[in-house]
Structures are given as structure tokens and as C-alpha cells.
Design an enzyme around this catalytic site. Structure first.
Site, PDB file in Angstrom:
ATOM      1  N   TYR A   1     -15.198 -14.515 -27.310  1.00 32.62           N
ATOM      2  CA  TYR A   1     -16.331 -14.766 -28.221  1.00 32.62           C
ATOM      3  C   TYR A   1     -17.513 -15.310 -27.412  1.00 32.62           C
ATOM      4  CZ  TYR A   1     -19.336 -17.654 -31.139  1.00 32.62           C
ATOM      5  OH  TYR A   1     -20.437 -18.257 -31.713  1.00 32.62           O
TER       6      TYR A   1
ATOM      7  N   LYS B   1     -21.602 -13.851 -26.336  1.00 28.54           N
ATOM      8  CA  LYS B   1     -22.898 -14.538 -26.451  1.00 28.54           C
ATOM      9  C   LYS B   1     -23.628 -14.509 -25.116  1.00 28.54           C
ATOM     10  CE  LYS B   1     -22.596 -15.517 -30.735  1.00 28.54           C
ATOM     11  NZ  LYS B   1     -23.514 -14.911 -31.694  1.00 28.54           N
TER      12      LYS B   1
ATOM     13  N   SER C   1     -24.917 -19.877 -28.319  1.00 30.55           N
ATOM     14  CA  SER C   1     -24.004 -21.005 -28.530  1.00 30.55           C
ATOM     15  C   SER C   1     -23.926 -21.849 -27.266  1.00 30.55           C
ATOM     16  CB  SER C   1     -22.616 -20.442 -28.842  1.00 30.55           C
ATOM     17  OG  SER C   1     -21.627 -21.432 -28.691  1.00 30.55           O
TER      18      SER C   1
HETATM   19  P1  NAD Z   1     -20.733 -16.640 -40.493  1.00 35.55           P
HETATM   20  O1  NAD Z   1     -19.506 -15.867 -40.224  1.00 35.55           O
HETATM   21  O2  NAD Z   1     -20.761 -17.527 -41.688  1.00 35.55           O
HETATM   22  O3  NAD Z   1     -22.001 -15.665 -40.571  1.00 35.55           O
HETATM   23  C1  NAD Z   1     -22.066 -14.457 -39.860  1.00 35.55           C
HETATM   24  C2  NAD Z   1     -22.500 -13.390 -40.848  1.00 35.55           C
HETATM   25  O4  NAD Z   1     -22.627 -12.152 -40.166  1.00 35.55           O
HETATM   26  C3  NAD Z   1     -21.508 -13.187 -41.987  1.00 35.55           C
HETATM   27  O5  NAD Z   1     -22.194 -13.176 -43.210  1.00 35.55           O
HETATM   28  C4  NAD Z   1     -20.894 -11.815 -41.682  1.00 35.55           C
HETATM   29  O6  NAD Z   1     -20.508 -11.140 -42.868  1.00 35.55           O
HETATM   30  C5  NAD Z   1     -22.030 -11.133 -40.946  1.00 35.55           C
HETATM   31  N1  NAD Z   1     -21.619 -10.081 -40.018  1.00 35.55           N
HETATM   32  C6  NAD Z   1     -20.696 -10.136 -39.026  1.00 35.55           C
HETATM   33  N2  NAD Z   1     -20.642  -8.973 -38.375  1.00 35.55           N
HETATM   34  C7  NAD Z   1     -21.563  -8.163 -38.946  1.00 35.55           C
HETATM   35  C8  NAD Z   1     -21.983  -6.827 -38.718  1.00 35.55           C
HETATM   36  N3  NAD Z   1     -21.412  -6.061 -37.776  1.00 35.55           N
HETATM   37  N4  NAD Z   1     -22.979  -6.317 -39.466  1.00 35.55           N
HETATM   38  C9  NAD Z   1     -23.562  -7.055 -40.457  1.00 35.55           C
HETATM   39  N5  NAD Z   1     -23.185  -8.312 -40.735  1.00 35.55           N
HETATM   40  C10 NAD Z   1     -22.201  -8.861 -39.987  1.00 35.55           C
HETATM   41  O7  NAD Z   1     -21.055 -17.494 -39.175  1.00 35.55           O
HETATM   42  P2  NAD Z   1     -22.129 -18.627 -38.922  1.00 35.55           P
HETATM   43  O8  NAD Z   1     -21.390 -19.876 -38.642  1.00 35.55           O
HETATM   44  O9  NAD Z   1     -23.158 -18.612 -39.951  1.00 35.55           O
HETATM   45  O10 NAD Z   1     -22.724 -18.125 -37.542  1.00 35.55           O
HETATM   46  C11 NAD Z   1     -23.929 -17.381 -37.470  1.00 35.55           C
HETATM   47  C12 NAD Z   1     -24.202 -17.058 -36.021  1.00 35.55           C
HETATM   48  O11 NAD Z   1     -24.287 -18.275 -35.267  1.00 35.55           O
HETATM   49  C13 NAD Z   1     -23.135 -16.225 -35.342  1.00 35.55           C
HETATM   50  O12 NAD Z   1     -23.770 -15.336 -34.446  1.00 35.55           O
HETATM   51  C14 NAD Z   1     -22.325 -17.248 -34.577  1.00 35.55           C
HETATM   52  O13 NAD Z   1     -21.681 -16.675 -33.470  1.00 35.55           O
HETATM   53  C15 NAD Z   1     -23.410 -18.204 -34.147  1.00 35.55           C
HETATM   54  N6  NAD Z   1     -22.918 -19.565 -33.854  1.00 35.55           N
HETATM   55  C16 NAD Z   1     -22.235 -20.241 -34.817  1.00 35.55           C
HETATM   56  C17 NAD Z   1     -21.771 -21.513 -34.542  1.00 35.55           C
HETATM   57  C18 NAD Z   1     -20.999 -22.294 -35.567  1.00 35.55           C
HETATM   58  O14 NAD Z   1     -20.415 -23.326 -35.225  1.00 35.55           O
HETATM   59  N7  NAD Z   1     -20.965 -21.892 -36.837  1.00 35.55           N
HETATM   60  C19 NAD Z   1     -22.012 -22.102 -33.285  1.00 35.55           C
HETATM   61  C20 NAD Z   1     -22.722 -21.372 -32.327  1.00 35.55           C
HETATM   62  C21 NAD Z   1     -23.179 -20.101 -32.639  1.00 35.55           C
HETATM   63  C1  UD1 Z   2     -15.422 -24.303 -31.199  1.00 36.88           C
HETATM   64  C2  UD1 Z   2     -15.266 -23.176 -30.225  1.00 36.88           C
HETATM   65  C3  UD1 Z   2     -16.620 -22.832 -29.641  1.00 36.88           C
HETATM   66  C4  UD1 Z   2     -17.622 -22.526 -30.759  1.00 36.88           C
HETATM   67  C5  UD1 Z   2     -17.668 -23.738 -31.702  1.00 36.88           C
HETATM   68  C6  UD1 Z   2     -18.601 -23.534 -32.868  1.00 36.88           C
HETATM   69  C7  UD1 Z   2     -12.970 -23.411 -29.339  1.00 36.88           C
HETATM   70  C8  UD1 Z   2     -12.154 -23.697 -28.138  1.00 36.88           C
HETATM   71  N1  UD1 Z   2     -14.311 -23.531 -29.180  1.00 36.88           N
HETATM   72  O1  UD1 Z   2     -15.935 -25.394 -30.515  1.00 36.88           O
HETATM   73  O2  UD1 Z   2     -16.530 -21.722 -28.771  1.00 36.88           O
HETATM   74  O3  UD1 Z   2     -18.903 -22.271 -30.220  1.00 36.88           O
HETATM   75  O4  UD1 Z   2     -16.360 -23.979 -32.217  1.00 36.88           O
HETATM   76  O5  UD1 Z   2     -18.129 -22.503 -33.685  1.00 36.88           O
HETATM   77  O6  UD1 Z   2     -12.463 -23.063 -30.391  1.00 36.88           O
HETATM   78  N2  UD1 Z   2     -10.410 -30.360 -33.853  1.00 36.88           N
HETATM   79  C9  UD1 Z   2      -9.268 -31.018 -34.256  1.00 36.88           C
HETATM   80  N3  UD1 Z   2      -8.538 -30.499 -35.279  1.00 36.88           N
HETATM   81  C10 UD1 Z   2      -8.907 -29.349 -35.934  1.00 36.88           C
HETATM   82  C11 UD1 Z   2     -10.098 -28.686 -35.518  1.00 36.88           C
HETATM   83  C12 UD1 Z   2     -10.815 -29.217 -34.465  1.00 36.88           C
HETATM   84  O7  UD1 Z   2      -8.897 -32.060 -33.688  1.00 36.88           O
HETATM   85  O8  UD1 Z   2      -8.201 -28.908 -36.845  1.00 36.88           O
HETATM   86  C13 UD1 Z   2     -11.205 -30.944 -32.755  1.00 36.88           C
HETATM   87  C14 UD1 Z   2     -11.326 -30.019 -31.552  1.00 36.88           C
HETATM   88  O9  UD1 Z   2     -10.278 -30.258 -30.660  1.00 36.88           O
HETATM   89  C15 UD1 Z   2     -12.679 -30.447 -31.004  1.00 36.88           C
HETATM   90  C16 UD1 Z   2     -13.469 -30.905 -32.231  1.00 36.88           C
HETATM   91  O10 UD1 Z   2     -12.502 -31.141 -33.247  1.00 36.88           O
HETATM   92  O11 UD1 Z   2     -12.500 -31.545 -30.180  1.00 36.88           O
HETATM   93  C17 UD1 Z   2     -14.459 -29.869 -32.719  1.00 36.88           C
HETATM   94  O12 UD1 Z   2     -13.765 -28.647 -32.881  1.00 36.88           O
HETATM   95  P1  UD1 Z   2     -14.473 -27.331 -33.450  1.00 36.88           P
HETATM   96  O13 UD1 Z   2     -15.106 -27.645 -34.752  1.00 36.88           O
HETATM   97  O14 UD1 Z   2     -13.468 -26.231 -33.412  1.00 36.88           O
HETATM   98  O15 UD1 Z   2     -15.656 -27.055 -32.426  1.00 36.88           O
HETATM   99  P2  UD1 Z   2     -15.623 -26.866 -30.814  1.00 36.88           P
HETATM  100  O16 UD1 Z   2     -14.294 -27.154 -30.266  1.00 36.88           O
HETATM  101  O17 UD1 Z   2     -16.745 -27.626 -30.265  1.00 36.88           O
END
Ligand code: NAD
Ligand code: UD1
Length: 341
Positions: free
Chosen positions: A149, A153, A124
Site C-alpha cells: 500500500y 503512494k 501518506s
Molecule cells: P476510504 O476508503 O474511506 O475512501 C476511499 C474512497 O475511494 C472510497 O469511497 C472508495 O469507494 C473509493 N475508491 C477506491 N478505489 C476506487 C476506484 N478505483 N475508483 C473510484 N473510487 C474508488 O479511505 P480514506 O481513509 O478516506 O482515504 C482517502 C485517501 O487518503 C486514500 O487515498 C488513502 O490511501 C489516503 N490516506 C488515508 C489515510 C487514513 O488514515 N485514512 C492516511 C494516509 C493516506
Molecule cells: C497504519 C498503516 C499505515 C497507514 C495508516 C493510516 C500499518 C502497519 N500501517 O498506520 O501504513 O498509512 O495506518 O491508514 O498498518 N493499534 C493497536 N491496536 C489496534 C489497532 C492499532 O494497538 O487494534 C496501534 C498500532 O500498533 C499503532 C497505533 O495503534 O501503534 C495506530 O495504528 P493505526 O491506526 O493502524 O495507524 P498506523 O499504525 O500509524
């Protein structure tokens, strides 16, 4: 080629599984369904007209992993499985370290035992921490993430580096995602957060569909053009295609001297207010909001320098903010209760 996708039933995982199937890969999904539904996999199968080997299991359970690697020939692992709620991670850090760090170590150990050496990790942008100036570029040192969290990572990235140094055959990629939003254009798969969404777009979409009264904008006094935070939002289908590009590149490398790190983002920042306006314009749905205090831990602005992925992986984000809004809305309006309808 057989790809094990942990967390493949989740938001990013399900879109990536779809892209992998369309590219001709065989996919095995291991997911404990703690934040997802097997319905996502069924819909991916319907969309692609191909089947997925789904195994309900936990990366924290060594026996579950052993069963998977004994029963299936795995060529590469894409590791999405993790817990990702930033706020919860501050309240329950051990749960996050156990699931995200110990789970990853179990997986890597099992891979080593079964001589599976290709690994792609969901990292991330949070690993750049607060100290680095934006745009973030891969050559920057890792910073101090703003949450447990984020720390998980960063730790797994370090574990991968150490594992790479100790094992010449091990080839790993860390993909640092920026802010994935949107859904598959069919509206059949998308993001289905449980409870109150933490992230911006799921909240906006739930306001528009009438599930929540209004959005709270966390602060409009940041040093940005309109006072709200800037983020690098990228379409989840672009992100999913980024994984296929990474896998295609990884399998061509005979060895890797170090873990290959790539930012996956668009290279531009968009403000919260601009997201609201774009959503309203593209969907015709009003998004009532009020401005409140800043959210703890939020950075004013960050986005990716995405040049390395373009040069090396030949990948770049293609879909614009308008497509992100339209596809989010198609998914949300077709599935107001997510997969549980
Ligand atoms: P998500 O929660 O939709 O998907 C994660 C999946 O992993 C889920 O299906 C959950 O059931 C499964 N899971 C969790 N723990 C597990 C375990 N111990 N064993 C087996 N399965 C398990 O999340 P996502 O948004 O799809 O994110 C996927 C990956 O990307 C994660 O590693 C997350 O940290 C990373 N990531 C997400 C974002 C974002 O904004 N969504 C940003 C940066 C990184
Ligand atoms: C958040 C996480 C980050 C993670 C990322 C993707 C925090 C502090 N950071 O980042 O670690 O990697 O999600 O999963 O939570 N916002 C609003 N109202 C809302 C929700 C969000 O104004 O109800 C704003 C936030 O202040 C931010 C922007 O929208 O400025 C994006 O927010 P969000 O989607 O949570 O992503 P990040 O803050 O980038």
C-alpha cells in the site's frame, strides 16, 4: 470553480467535499463505492444544503473517466480514490498496484487529454519509510514504505514528479497525511470501516459501543514513554480544511517547478494508552484492552514537522485530542452500524 473529487464518498473525501461546498466550490464526486456509501454524500448535502454531482464510476475504467471529463468542465482534481488496507495489500499487492497506481495514471492521462492541470494527491506519512528519523519533514528523501500500500503512494508521488517535469502547465500537490481520526461535529458523517477495523480509533469506538469485546494493544515494549507506539493523530475536519487551503494556494500559482509536498499533521505524537485514556475521559465509556505482541510493520513512533503547511498554506491543525474523541464518539454512538443502519 469545479473540483472533481475521486473517492469523495469515503472517510476523508466526504469531509473534504463538505468543506469545499462551504467554501463555494462546485463538486463532482467520482467513486465506485467499493469502500463507502452514497449515504455519506446525501448527508453532506443535508449538512451543507448544497448539491453534489455524484457519479458512480471507477478510476480504473478509462471510459468512466472519459465520460466525466467530456460531460463536465473540471478545473481541479483531488484524488482520494484508493484502496488502503495495509494488511490486505501485503496479500494482494497486484490489486493495490492496479487500483492505486494504474487508476492514478488513467486519471492523469485523462486530465492531460482534457487539459486539466491542477491535481491534489492523497499521499501518506508511510512514504517516509523506516529509515528517516522523526519528526518527518518534507525535505527528507522518500524511504522504503513498510507495505505494498505504502509503495503505491510512493510510486504515484514519483509519477507526479515526472509528469511535472514533462509538462510546464501541470501543477500538483502531494499531501502526506499522518493519522486522521474523528468525525464531523454533527455526528452525521464519519469513518465507516467494513469488517474488522485495522486502525486504532475505529476499533476503540466499536469496543466502546459494544460491538467488540476488547481492544488489543499491539505491544507495550517500545522505546517510548509508556512503551506503546506514538502517532500524530489529527482531526479529519482539520485534514479536510487542509485540502481547501491547498486548493486555494494551488490556484494562485501560475506554474510549479516541482510537485509541492506538504505534511498534514499536528506535530505531536500521542501513545496508544493515552488515546485510550482520552477516549474514556471524554466519553465516559470504558475501553477494555489487553496487551499483545507487536504488529508486524509498526514503527515505534513518528509524527510530522508541520511547519511548511503553516508557512505556505497558512494551515494548521486546530482541534485537540479531546475534540477528536468527542466527535468520534458522537458519530459512532449515533451510527453504531455506520451508514448501513
Ligand atoms: P476510504 O476508503 O474511506 O475512501 C476511499 C474512497 O475511494 C472510497 O469511497 C472508495 O469507494 C473509493 N475508491 C477506491 N478505489 C476506487 C476506484 N478505483 N475508483 C473510484 N473510487 C474508488 O479511505 P480514506 O481513509 O478516506 O482515504 C482517502 C485517501 O487518503 C486514500 O487515498 C488513502 O490511501 C489516503 N490516506 C488515508 C489515510 C487514513 O488514515 N485514512 C492516511 C494516509 C493516506
Ligand atoms: C497504519 C498503516 C499505515 C497507514 C495508516 C493510516 C500499518 C502497519 N500501517 O498506520 O501504513 O498509512 O495506518 O491508514 O498498518 N493499534 C493497536 N491496536 C489496534 C489497532 C492499532 O494497538 O487494534 C496501534 C498500532 O500498533 C499503532 C497505533 O495503534 O501503534 C495506530 O495504528 P493505526 O491506526 O493502524 O495507524 P498506523 O499504525 O500509524
Amino acid at each position: 470553480m469545479n473540483v472533481l473529487v475521486t473517492g469523495g464518498a469515503g472517510y476523508i473525501g466526504s469531509h473534504t467535499v463538505l468543506c469545499l461546498l462551504n467554501e463555494g466550490y462546485h463538486v463532482i464526486v467520482l467513486d465506485n463505492l467499493c469502500n463507502s456509501s452514497v449515504e455519506a454524500i446525501k448527508r453532506v448535502e443535508q449538512l451543507t444544503q448544497q448539491s453534489v454531482t455524484f457519479i458512480e464510476g471507477d478510476v480504473c475504467n478509462k471510459q468512466h473517466l472519459e465520460n466525466v471529463f467530456t460531460k463536465h468542465k473540471v478545473d481541479c482534481v483531488i484524488h482520494f480514490a484508493a484502496l488502503k488496507a495495509v494488511g490486505e495489500s501485503a496479500l494482494q499487492p497486484l490489486k493495490y498496484h492496479h487500483n492505486n497506481v494504474s487508476g492514478s495514471i488513467n486519471l492523469l492521462s485523462c486530465m492531460a487529454k482534457h487539459q486539466v492541470n491542477q491535481f491534489i494527491f492523497s499521499s501518506s506519512a508511510t512514504v517516509y519509510g523506516e529509515q528517516n528519523p522523526y519528526p518527518y519533514i518534507e525535505t527528507m528523501p522518500l524511504g522504503t514504505p513498510s507495505s505494498p500500500y505504502g509503495t503505491t503512494k510512493m510510486i504515484v508521488e514519483r509519477v507526479l514528479e515526472d509528469n511535472n517535469k514533462a509538462n510546464v502547465d501541470f501543477k500538483a500537490i502531494s499531501l502526506r497525511y499522518f493519522n486522521p481520526i474523528g468525525a464531523h461535529p454533527s455526528g452525521e458523517i464519519g469513518e465507516d470501516p467494513s469488517g474488522i477495523p485495522n486502525n486504532l480509533l475505529p476499533f476503540v469506538a466499536q469496543v466502546a459501543v459494544g460491538k467488540r469485546e476488547k481492544l488489543t494493544v499491539f505491544g507495550d515494549d517500545y522505546p517510548t514513554p509508556d512503551g506503546t507506539c506514538l502517532r500524530d493523530y489529527l482531526h479529519v475536519m482539520d485534514l479536510a480544511e487542509g485540502h481547501v487551503a491547498a486548493l486555494n494556494w494551488l490556484k494562485q500559482q501560475t506554474t510549479l517547478d516541482e510537485v509541492a509536498v506538504f505534511n498534514l499533521g499536528t506535530g505531536t505524537g500521542t501513545s496508544v494508552l493515552n488515546i485510550i485514556r482520552a477516549f474514556e475521559t471524554e466519553t465516559g465509556k470504558p475501553v477494555p484492552y489487553e496487551v499483545a505482541n507487536r504488529r508486524e510493520g509498526d514503527l515505534p513512533a513518528f509524527w510530522a514537522n508541520a511547519d511548511k503547511a503553516k508557512q505556505v498554506l497558512k494551515w494548521q491543525a486546530k482541534r485537540d485530542i479531546n475534540a477528536m474523541m468527542q466527535d468520534t464518539w458522537r458519530w459512532q454512538s449515533n451510527n453504531p452500524d455506520g451508514y448501513s443502519k
